[in-house]
Scaffold this motif. Structure first.
Motif, mmCIF file in Angstrom:
data_model
loop_
_atom_site.group_PDB
_atom_site.id
_atom_site.type_symbol
_atom_site.label_atom_id
_atom_site.label_comp_id
_atom_site.label_asym_id
_atom_site.label_seq_id
_atom_site.Cartn_x
_atom_site.Cartn_y
_atom_site.Cartn_z
ATOM 1 N N TYR A 1 -2.340 -0.970 1.106
ATOM 2 C CA TYR A 1 -1.105 -0.641 1.814
ATOM 3 C C TYR A 1 -0.040 0.385 0.544
ATOM 4 O O TYR A 1 -0.166 -0.087 -0.354
ATOM 5 C CB TYR A 1 -0.173 -1.944 1.843
ATOM 6 N N LEU B 1 6.538 -9.016 6.750
ATOM 7 C CA LEU B 1 5.069 -8.720 6.151
ATOM 8 C C LEU B 1 4.353 -9.984 6.473
ATOM 9 O O LEU B 1 3.142 -9.906 6.464
ATOM 10 C CB LEU B 1 5.336 -8.397 4.650
ATOM 11 N N ARG C 1 4.018 1.333 0.510
ATOM 12 C CA ARG C 1 5.207 1.036 1.083
ATOM 13 C C ARG C 1 6.199 1.966 0.454
ATOM 14 O O ARG C 1 6.711 2.176 -0.666
ATOM 15 C CB ARG C 1 5.536 -0.401 0.480
ATOM 16 N N LEU D 1 8.349 -1.730 10.542
ATOM 17 C CA LEU D 1 8.662 -3.024 9.974
ATOM 18 C C LEU D 1 9.982 -3.455 10.955
ATOM 19 O O LEU D 1 10.236 -4.648 11.267
ATOM 20 C CB LEU D 1 8.728 -3.283 8.527
ATOM 21 N N LEU E 1 3.474 1.275 5.162
ATOM 22 C CA LEU E 1 4.441 0.246 5.954
ATOM 23 C C LEU E 1 5.818 0.880 5.704
ATOM 24 O O LEU E 1 6.224 1.392 4.572
ATOM 25 C CB LEU E 1 4.467 -1.091 4.947
#
Length: 349
Positions: free
Chosen positions: A3, A74, A5, A60, A40
Motif C-alpha cells: 500500500y 482503513l 499512502r 478513503l 490509498l
C-alpha cells in the motif's frame, strides 16, 4: 499487499504522489502479482492523477490533513496482516503510524529530519540528509535509507540522459513550479523573463501546468497573448520536454533531481520550508543557480531568477560547468532500490 499512502492538492502539489508513483511502477515490475499493489488516497483528485497512469487506487473519502481520522476507513478496507506500507505525508502522526503497524510493516518517506517516527524504515533521499541527525533521532532500532542513492527518478530520465547535448545557444527555457502553485509563481516568473530580464531575446518559454494548479485559465490567457509561450498540461514525457530546453527554472523538489540526471542547467528556489534544505545546498555547492526563498522574499527571488537566467544565457562556459556538476549527483536507480526494500519487507512478512 503493498500500500502507498499519499495525496496531492493545490496546496501540497503533486510531488508526494509522483515520487510514490515512480517507486510503485518499479515495484510492479518486481513482484509476482502486480495486482497486489494499491494506492490509498483521501480524495478523488489524487485518485484521478494516479488513474491517468493506470495505477490502482482506493479513495478513503477523508480529510488529507487528518490521517488519524481515516483509521476507521482503513479498518474496513484492509484485511489481515503481513502488508507493507509506504507513507508519504506531512500529516503523519505517531498514533497513525502505530495503528498501521497492526497491518504490517511501515516505511516513511521523510525530508524534514526533525522527529523519530514509529516506523520500520525511514527514507530520506535528499543530498543534504544527515546520517548523524538520523542516528541521533532513531538510534539503531529503525532502518535508515539516506542520501542520493534513493532518489526516485523515473526511468525515462535515465534513458534520455544519453541523448541530452549542451547547445551553444539558449532558445528554450522550461518553467516548472510543482503540481499546485496556488500563488501563481509560474506566472510571475514568466512575466519577469518575458517582459524584463530577457525581453527582446528570441526565446521560447515552456510552462508546465500541474493538475492541481488553480491558475490554469489565467496562464492560458497570458500565453494566448504571446507568440513564444507554450503551456504543457498533464505532461507524461517530462524527460522529453526537459531535453528540448537549454535552461530551466524550478521550485525545490524531485524535479531538481530529474533535471540533474539529464544535466539541464537550472536555477532553483524554495516556496516552502521543506524545500529550503535542497535549494540552499545546491546554491552553496555551486551546482546550480539559487535564487532564494519565495515564501519570504518573493520580489527579491523573482529578480534573482531573472538575473541568473540573463547571465547564464550569455555564458556557455557557466552552463557547461553546471551541466557537468549536475550529472555527478545521482545514478537514477533510487526508485529501484526503494522498490527492493519494500519487496524484501513483503517477503519477510
Amino acid at each position: 499487499m503493498y500500500y502507498f499512502r499519499a495525496d496531492g492538492s493545490a496546496v501540497t502539489g503533486a510531488g508526494h504522489l509522483m515520487r510514490c508513483l515512480t517507486v510503485a511502477q518499479e515495484l510492479q515490475k518486481r513482484i509476482e502479482h502486480p495486482e497486489e499493489l494499491c494506492f490509498l488516497c483521501a480524495e478523488q483528485a489524487s485518485a484521478e492523477l494516479l488513474q491517468s497512469w493506470n495505477m490502482p487506487v482506493k479513495i478513503l473519502g477523508t480529510d488529507p490533513a487528518d490521517l488519524e481520522g481515516e483509521l476507521s476507513a482503513l479498518e474496513g478496507l484492509i484485511r489481515g496482516s503481513g502488508h507493507v506500507f509506504l507513507v508519504d505525508s506531512y500529516a503523519v502522526t505517531d498514533a497513525y503510524l502505530q495503528a498501521l503497524h497492526r497491518f504490517g510493516r511501515v516505511y516513511l518517506l521523510d525530508d524534514m529530519q526533525q522527529h523519530a517516527f514509529p516506523v520500520d524504515g525511514v527514507i530520506n533521499y535528499n543530498l543534504f540528509a544527515s546520517r548523524e541527525k538520523y542516528r541521533e533521532l532513531y538510534g539503531s532500532s529503525t532502518a535508515q535509507y539516506l542520501g542520493a542513492a534513493y532518489v526516485p527518478v523515473r526511468q525515462q530520465f535515465c534513458e534520455a540522459a544519453a541523448q541530452y547535448i549542451l547547445q551553444d545557444d539558449v532558445t528554450d527555457i522550461l518553467i516548472t513550479t510543482g503540481g499546485g502553485d496556488k500563488d501563481n509563481i509560474a506566472g510571475e516568473i514568466l512575466r519577469e523573463l518575458c517582459e524584463h530580464s530577457l525581453a527582446g531575446k528570441n526565446i521560447r518559454y515552456h510552462l508546465v501546468v500541474g493538475r492541481f494548479n488553480p491558475n490554469r485559465e489565467k496562464l492560458e490567457q497570458y500565453a494566448s497573448e504571446q507568440n513564444n509561450v507554450v503551456l504543457h498540461c498533464d505532461v507524461k514525457d517530462m524527460a522529453g520536454l526537459m531535453t528540448a530546453c537549454q535552461l530551466a527554472v524550478t521550485a525545490g523538489g524531485t524535479t531538481i533531481y530529474e533535471l540533474s540526471v539529464l544535466g539541464v542547467p537550472f536555477v532553483c528556489f524554495s516556496y516552502a520550508e521543506n524545500q529550503e534544505g535542497l535549494t540552499e545546498w545546491l546554491g552553496k555547492q555551486e551546482i546550480a543557480g539559487y535564487a532564494g526563498k519565495w515564501h519570504y522574499t518573493p520580489e527579491e527571488t523573482r529578480k534573482a531568477i531573472g538575473s541568473w537566467c540573463r547571465n547564464v544565457c550569455e555564458n556557455r562556459e557557466l552552463r557547461q560547468r553546471t551541466y557537468e556538476a549536475e550529472r555527478t549527483l545521482i545514478d537514477g536507480q533510487g526508485a529501484a532500490r526503494i522498490a527492493e526494500i519494500l519487496q524484501t519487507a513483503g517477503i519477510e512478512e
